[in-house]
Enzyme design. Structure first.
Site, mmCIF file in Angstrom:
data_model
loop_
_atom_site.group_PDB
_atom_site.id
_atom_site.type_symbol
_atom_site.label_atom_id
_atom_site.label_comp_id
_atom_site.label_asym_id
_atom_site.label_seq_id
_atom_site.Cartn_x
_atom_site.Cartn_y
_atom_site.Cartn_z
ATOM 1 N N LYS A 76 41.084 35.442 51.354
ATOM 2 C CA LYS A 76 39.691 35.992 50.671
ATOM 3 C C LYS A 76 38.712 36.225 51.873
ATOM 4 C CE LYS A 76 36.171 34.960 47.214
ATOM 5 N NZ LYS A 76 35.648 34.061 46.077
ATOM 6 N N SER A 151 35.016 36.311 41.533
ATOM 7 C CA SER A 151 35.037 37.146 42.612
ATOM 8 C C SER A 151 36.147 37.219 43.674
ATOM 9 C CB SER A 151 33.435 36.400 43.717
ATOM 10 O OG SER A 151 34.151 35.273 43.949
ATOM 11 N N SER A 175 35.391 31.774 39.985
ATOM 12 C CA SER A 175 36.064 32.881 40.713
ATOM 13 C C SER A 175 37.553 32.703 41.220
ATOM 14 C CB SER A 175 35.224 33.131 41.966
ATOM 15 O OG SER A 175 34.065 33.655 41.549
HETATM 16 N N1 GLN Z 1 30.893 34.787 38.266
HETATM 17 C C1 GLN Z 1 30.317 33.692 38.615
HETATM 18 C C2 GLN Z 1 28.860 34.171 39.442
HETATM 19 O O1 GLN Z 1 29.043 35.422 39.571
HETATM 20 C C3 GLN Z 1 31.044 32.874 39.600
HETATM 21 C C4 GLN Z 1 31.352 33.066 40.788
HETATM 22 C C5 GLN Z 1 32.197 32.383 41.618
HETATM 23 O O2 GLN Z 1 32.857 31.532 41.299
HETATM 24 N N2 GLN Z 1 31.988 32.706 43.143
HETATM 25 O O3 GLN Z 1 28.274 33.267 40.024
#
Ligand code: GLN
Length: 485
Positions: A76, A151, A175
């Protein structure tokens, strides 16, 4: 061997160790497939030619005692990689080339792995669909119209699409687990403090945790074993005795008590998610574990709490991007004008929304009403888990309230996007480990995941439960390679 990219990590390692495959052959196969997979948009930065050089070097003097001998891996783009561009999916870091390496990626290279490139993600990891990335959305290999989740969407897409044998993501509110669930892969969010945050672009520091993503539980356990190390460079890294997760993996979960929290049966939950959960319960019983009904009474407050705490921390973490020290700079008439233009042009809409919410809840007039209150509720959520763990060894829930949704479907509706995290955020707020494993398909053939939540530092236990369930579930991903011309 034409099916190199189809192999699991364990089988690639075995083939390298038995000298049936070289690192160059494996690396070439993944590069070749990645090059044919541009349509997925999984990569932000490719590093293929140096990957091949490293593979050649490895083959000249192979060290087969390493845990990832000559294995190519894409990661990532939130992990800083020395001398290789790291964007966090943001325009503001479009030209950022770190001078140092994150501890986690360093751990992986130390075991012989080779970087293939950096994978797409939501901007600063804020999102559930990979649509907030400055580098465009990512397609789900299951179906071109679907988001891969977020994400860590690029990571999930690259893994499910066999562009990388394993990968790492980060999970602040889901995420890793949500994209794993959307793509039929396995993703583990470790206990807060078990994997170093050093060199990971910060989103919400008290929630962020990196973790492994893999095609099966065993590969996931091996990667966790490699990335989970105590790191004095991260002040929240915890020095505890870590298992050798892959070696200690067992499918014997007889007598384990598995909790089913009634509060996770949310309103309007699709029938197929409820059915999946029931199927999971049956699988766990078939493995000889015992099912216990439990209550986590503050569950419904987790999402609003998360969407105060996470933006608050983000607004503070992102203050550093001011166009002065590094990253994108827009020219302005004076210093303030330069700051404003840099941040307005450099950050996308979702990031700006979070910064505004975060700044608001931390401002002196509202701090007590929002931020402080959220911190107190966070503690209550943690207490719920502590109470439950007096009765059970782990908790079983669905990973997400639905299967993967369509690209664009929720883009203009932040609240419905945030609702995606309903089953994953409590785990981050409480700092616990959680793993998502593919457990079935909906009627459209899209994958669905189940989540196993553990006690703090009990990764081995949830990996074991996942391993036992995996055997019973016998999940097969339905991927047709539609994007390969
Ligand atoms: N979807 C969540 C957010 O937008 C989690 C994102 C994440 O875990 N980085 O904050």
């Amino acid at each position: 061997m034409s099916d190199i990219t189809k192999q699991s990590l364990s089988s690639l390692i075995k083939n390298i160790k038995e000298k049936k495959l070289s690192s160059v052959e494996i690396t070439k196969a993944f590069i070749d497939r990645s090059e044919k997979s541009n349509e997925l948009n999984a990569y932000i930065t490719e590093d293929y030619s140096s990957a091949l050089d490293k593979a050649k070097k490895f083959d000249q003097k192979p060290n087969l005692d390493l845990k990832l001998p000559g294995i190519p891996i894409a990661v990532k783009d939130l992990f800083c990689t020395k001398n290789i561009r790291t964007t966090a999916g943001s325009k503001i870091l479009d030209n950022f080339i770190p001078t140092y390496e994150s501890t986690i990626t360093q751990n992986i290279w130390n075991e012989g792995a080779i970087l293939l490139g950096k994978l797409n993600c939501d901007e600063f990891a804020m999102g559930s669909s990979n649509e907030t990335s400055f580098y465009g959305n990512v397609q789900n290999p299951i179906d071109k119209n679907l988001v891969p989740g977020g994400s860590s969407g690029g990571s999930a897409s690259a893994l499910a699409g066999q562009l990388t044998p394993i990968t790492i993501g980060t999970d602040t509110g889901g995420s890793i687990r949500q994209p794993a669930s959307f793509t039929g892969t396995v993703g583990l969010k470790p206990t807060y403090g078990s994997c170093s945050r050093y060199g990971i672009v910060a989103f919400a520091s008290s929630l962020d945790q990196a973790g492994p993503m893999a095609q099966n539980v065993k590969d996931c356990a091996l990667l966790q074993e490699i990335i989970s190390t105590y790191d004095p460079k991260d002040s929240t890294s915890i020095n505890f005795k870590r298992n050798e997760y892959s070696k200690d993996l067992t499918n014997n979960i007889k007598g384990k008590r598995i909790g089913i929290p009634k509060e996770y049966r949310v309103e309007d939950m699709p029938k197929e998610i409820e059915e999946l959960w029931q199927k999971g319960i049956q699988f766990v019983k078939d493995c000889g574990a015992e099912i216990v009904d439990i209550s986590l009474p503050h569950t419904s407050y987790a999402l609003p709490t998360y969407y105060i705490v996470a933006p608050a921390e983000a607004s503070s973490n992102l203050a550093r991007y001011d166009g002065v020290k590094y990253g994108f700079r827009a020219m302005g008439e004076n210093l303030i004008d330069m700051y404003e233009k840099t941040r307005s042009e450099g950050f996308g809409a979702e990031v700006q929304r979070r910064i505004m919410i975060g700044t608001y809840v931390l401002s002196s007039g509202y701090y007590d009403a929002y931020y402080l209150k959220a911190q107190k509720v966070r503690k209550l959520i943690k207490n719920d888990f502590d109470e439950a763990y007096k009765k059970v060894d782990a908790i079983l829930t669905p990973s997400t309230p639905s299967s993967a949704f369509k690209i664009g479907e929720k883009k203009d509706d932040p609240v419905s996007m945030y609702l995606n995290d309903i089953f994953t955020v409590p785990v981050n707020l409480a700092g616990l480990p959680g793993i998502s494993i593919p457990a079935g398909h909906d009627d459209k053939g899209y994958p669905l995941g189940l989540q196993i939540i553990g006690k703090a530092f009990d990764e081995q236990n949830i990996l074991n439960i996942a391993y036992a369930m995996e055997e019973k579930i016998d999940f097969k991903n339905k991927i047709s390679d539609w994007w390969i011309k």
